[in-house]
Design a protein around this motif. Sequence first.
Motif, PDB file in Angstrom:
ATOM      1  N   ARG A 100       0.854  -1.187   0.000  1.00  0.00           N
ATOM      2  CA  ARG A 100       0.000   0.000   0.000  1.00  0.00           C
ATOM      3  C   ARG A 100       0.887   1.233   0.000  1.00  0.00           C
ATOM      4  O   ARG A 100       1.960   1.228   0.602  1.00  0.00           O
ATOM      5  CB  ARG A 100      -0.917   0.003   1.219  1.00  0.00           C
ATOM      6  N   ALA A 101       0.430   2.306  -0.669  1.00  0.00           N
ATOM      7  CA  ALA A 101       1.198   3.553  -0.730  1.00  0.00           C
ATOM      8  C   ALA A 101       0.245   4.721  -0.879  1.00  0.00           C
ATOM      9  O   ALA A 101      -0.770   4.616  -1.564  1.00  0.00           O
ATOM     10  CB  ALA A 101       2.181   3.516  -1.908  1.00  0.00           C
ATOM     11  N   ASN A 102       0.563   5.817  -0.223  1.00  0.00           N
ATOM     12  CA  ASN A 102      -0.263   7.014  -0.412  1.00  0.00           C
ATOM     13  C   ASN A 102       0.311   7.874  -1.535  1.00  0.00           C
ATOM     14  O   ASN A 102       1.366   7.581  -2.107  1.00  0.00           O
ATOM     15  CB  ASN A 102      -0.409   7.796   0.898  1.00  0.00           C
ATOM     16  N   LEU A 103      -0.390   8.959  -1.842  1.00  0.00           N
ATOM     17  CA  LEU A 103       0.016   9.804  -2.962  1.00  0.00           C
ATOM     18  C   LEU A 103       1.365  10.464  -2.727  1.00  0.00           C
ATOM     19  O   LEU A 103       2.166  10.614  -3.652  1.00  0.00           O
ATOM     20  CB  LEU A 103      -1.053  10.865  -3.214  1.00  0.00           C
ATOM     21  N   SER A 104       1.635  10.865  -1.480  1.00  0.00           N
ATOM     22  CA  SER A 104       2.903  11.519  -1.181  1.00  0.00           C
ATOM     23  C   SER A 104       4.078  10.581  -1.388  1.00  0.00           C
ATOM     24  O   SER A 104       5.143  10.990  -1.869  1.00  0.00           O
ATOM     25  CB  SER A 104       2.906  12.043   0.264  1.00  0.00           C
TER      26      SER A 104
END
Length: 360
Positions: A100-104
């Motif tokens: 999982r990864a966020n936009l930042s």
Amino acid sequence: MAVRKRAATGLAKACVNGPTRDNAEGQLASSPERFPRPEGQTPEELVHELQVHQIELEMQAEELRRAHLELAESRDQYLDLYEFAPVGYLTLDNRALITRANLSAALLLGLDRSNLINARFRSWIVPEDLEIWDRYFLTLLHSGKKHAVSLMLKRGEKTVFSARLESIRLTDSGSGHSIRVGISDISDIRQAERARRDSEHLLKTVIELLPVGVIILDENGKTVAINPEAEQIWGRSPGAGQFPAYRCWRLEDGARIETHDWAGARAIENGETTLEEQIEIESSGGIHKVVLNSALPIRGSDGMYNGAVVVTQDITEGKVAEERIQWLASFAEMNPDPVIELDIKGTLTYANPATRTILA
């Protein structure tokens, strides 16, 4: 009575034949202790109890619906915070694969988020820091505490940046441990640190090359820096405020007054700036010197005086020469024989009293 009839009618409509009713009747038949047979109740009392029970169920359903809405709202807020946080967040499985990864995080690593999922995070670490990462990841897998590390990460294919990772192992969900990693770009901080170190090195180099002594004192009057010229003048690194290995005198109205109240101490205590304060010092070994001190107080960010810069010059030789000239002048004045002084052109520049008497 009309209300009871309407409620009974609604209840009758709700209790039509169907799978739900069949299941309910089956459970009632198999659990006589849980659902005891009402005895001694009239039909009106039974209908009233059913109405109350129905209202209770409706209230419970409303509470569940409200709780569900609040949970959904909290989840949406969490997702917003997670997605748009200024810190990059990754979730890694126990093989360091990104799940999982966020936009930042995608922005920091210079890739679309879809290209991060199931990729090995190790591939974004510069070769020189791979060993640091491997040790760090093993520590995270075997510890439940948060750990931090600084290393260089790749951004896209051409650039790198200084990153600080703060990570913690998450609760085992049954498929193995996972790691939550927070990534911050600290390139500006590193650049500022390098600039500060370069400035300090330049300042130290300049101070060491100055032909005068320079002493930097902290808020307690303790020496934190001293250049070679100052060490040569004082013969050692000066201590806190006073110089106990020396006896110090200040000249006042031609008299020598012993003192420890020197320019550096006054700069720290009172914020006093002193220019060219002349004092005489004498070491325990009998070495006598005349020094000229100038002191400038240093203010901290809170406005308080927290140190001083002292510039000191050894003027002993000059003072000895001055005293010799004064002695020679007084000797010439008292000499009964004529004494004159001529400049390079032969012009008379001085004549003692004996000469002036003859010429008169």
